[in-house]
Write an enzyme that holds these catalytic residues in place. Sequence first.
Site, short mmCIF file in Angstrom:
data_model
loop_
_atom_site.label_atom_id
_atom_site.label_comp_id
_atom_site.label_asym_id
_atom_site.label_seq_id
_atom_site.Cartn_x
_atom_site.Cartn_y
_atom_site.Cartn_z
N LYS A 189 0.84 -1.21 0.00
CA LYS A 189 0.00 0.00 0.00
C LYS A 189 0.87 1.25 0.00
O LYS A 189 1.53 1.57 0.98
CB LYS A 189 -0.93 0.06 1.21
CG LYS A 189 -1.97 1.18 1.00
CD LYS A 189 -2.58 1.72 2.26
CE LYS A 189 -1.98 2.97 2.79
NZ LYS A 189 -2.04 4.19 1.95
N GLU A 265 9.69 1.16 10.86
CA GLU A 265 10.70 2.21 10.64
C GLU A 265 9.99 3.52 10.84
O GLU A 265 9.14 3.90 10.03
CB GLU A 265 11.26 2.14 9.20
CG GLU A 265 11.95 0.84 8.84
CD GLU A 265 13.25 0.63 9.58
OE1 GLU A 265 13.77 1.59 10.18
OE2 GLU A 265 13.74 -0.51 9.58
N CYS A 300 13.11 11.16 7.46
CA CYS A 300 13.07 10.64 8.83
C CYS A 300 14.39 10.82 9.54
O CYS A 300 14.43 10.95 10.76
CB CYS A 300 12.68 9.17 8.82
SG CYS A 300 13.77 8.19 7.80
N GLU A 398 9.30 15.87 15.95
CA GLU A 398 9.71 15.75 14.55
C GLU A 398 8.94 16.78 13.72
O GLU A 398 7.71 16.80 13.77
CB GLU A 398 9.41 14.34 14.05
CG GLU A 398 9.91 14.11 12.64
CD GLU A 398 9.63 12.69 12.15
OE1 GLU A 398 8.51 12.19 12.34
OE2 GLU A 398 10.56 12.10 11.56
#
Length: 499
Positions: A189, A265, A300, A398
């Site tokens: 996906k 992850e 990331c 983040e």
Amino acid sequence: MTKSPHQRASTDDVRIETKAWIDGAAVPALSGRTFVTLNPATGEPLATIAACDQADVDRAVKAARRAFDDGAWSRCEPGERKEALLRLAALLREHGEELALLESLDSGKTIRDCRNEVANEVPHFFQWYAETIDKSFGRVAPTGPRAVSMIVQEPIGVVGLIVPWNFPLLMAAWKLAPALATGCSVVLKPAEQSSLTALRLGELAAQAGIPTGVLNVVPGLGEEAGQAIGRHGDIDMVSFTGSGEVGAYLLGYAAQTNMKPVGLELGGKSPFLVLEDAELTDDLVESAVMAAFWNGGQNCSANMRQIVHRRHYDAFAERIVERAKALVVGDPLDPATDIGAMITDEHRDRVAGFLRSGVDDGARILHGGTAIDDNPGFFLQPTVFDGLKPGMTIAREEIFGPVLGMMVVDSDEEALRIAVDTEYGLHASVFTRDINQALRFARALPVGTVSVNSFSEGSIATPFGGYRRSGSLTRDNGLEALAQYQQTKTIWIGLGTTA
Ligand code: NAP
Ligand code: MG
């Protein structure tokens, strides 16, 4: 803002596939529903895509299970699987330029990065893992004379792969290539904002001779297609790259259904450390700028927290601002562009909210700080903050945008204390001329990858993943990635008591 003629000519140069790829065919969602993907550089709709839900995921899983059980891929000669994946790598290389263009249009990423990631790295991934297939051996355990024991790795079965929008085809390849190499069947996906390159994979896989049902691609919304994968009782494992929030949902779905393993992850808040004895070279400054601004900071392992010894701070700040001012923000299709569009206007606004929060908390903007309003696309200037402090929201959460925060420290020890004061553990960069200090920091930092005197995530040969809340024990890349998609079996053969 730069403008270029490429932007107008572009859509004619790509073939856009909008259907799901299930059981060897391009199909609409069973419900007939669709969703729209935008071109972030123009804000205009680019394509209308099949919105798959549980019924479509179910169809894809049935096809994947049938393909896995019939053994044409999962138990074929290693050389056959290798040749098919090498053909897929060659086809991806052949279509590299077109796929790079499609990726840039769909995601707002610069064409320069897309050429590297999509046209160059993605085929290389399939080739690299293809080449492992006929060189992977099992083991024989130490036993006495009355037994022989083999330890073999077997493909885990049907795997669900869920990927984000920041490196759309590359993140898919990081997972698909090792999963397919082990013999698994997959249901992939892509992220709803950037499905178009993944939707071309099915047809290329079929052309490469990968058996029908082995590779399925189900575009759709996270809560529908993604959740259906997470909850499916006949998916044997899920490998996910994305936010911690969705990672936690996936752990919950697994716990509530078939307890499938979930490889995660996740995000990061990675430090960039300039220690007392570092040398302030051009290379260091370029690494710092790339660490924060590459891919518009939608990375990331972005090193947003730049922790700099007082000895270097003023000179560092001056050179960072000078370099940030020179970055070209604008048309992703112009090869001179350094920072393309943010993925959506909501995401740009979210990043802008962090900029306001930084100012409210007392940090000072030395450059940037504003959205670019003279363009309907989702553009944001790179921003440099001075006076970042460990407790500030922008130093803890983040941001996932083009923001660099500089923090001054009086000793290397203080730098280390601040660097580790985070719930994340994905990456860190350390600059020093002292090999002992480099190794001490590399060992002391609780992160999956430490780069010394560079900003680098490593290579295809090196495992990538996070400590702490940046991920699970699984790793993408390297030979380690194969383990996610395999189970270990012991075969114990008794030789009788007289042997
Ligand atoms: P995200 O919101 O977590 O989405 C990732 C994927 O999960 C998308 O395909 C999304 O579908 C899907 N999803 C959303 N809700 C779901 C649900 N309830 N069940 C199952 N799947 C669901 O992350 P993102 O915003 O796309 O990406 C940014 C994040 O990825 C950042 O936190 C970044 O740090 C992380 N990241 C990590 C790495 C790494 O290797 N560690 C690499 C790249 C990015 P939709 O598209 O429909 O929402
Ligand atoms: Mg899009």
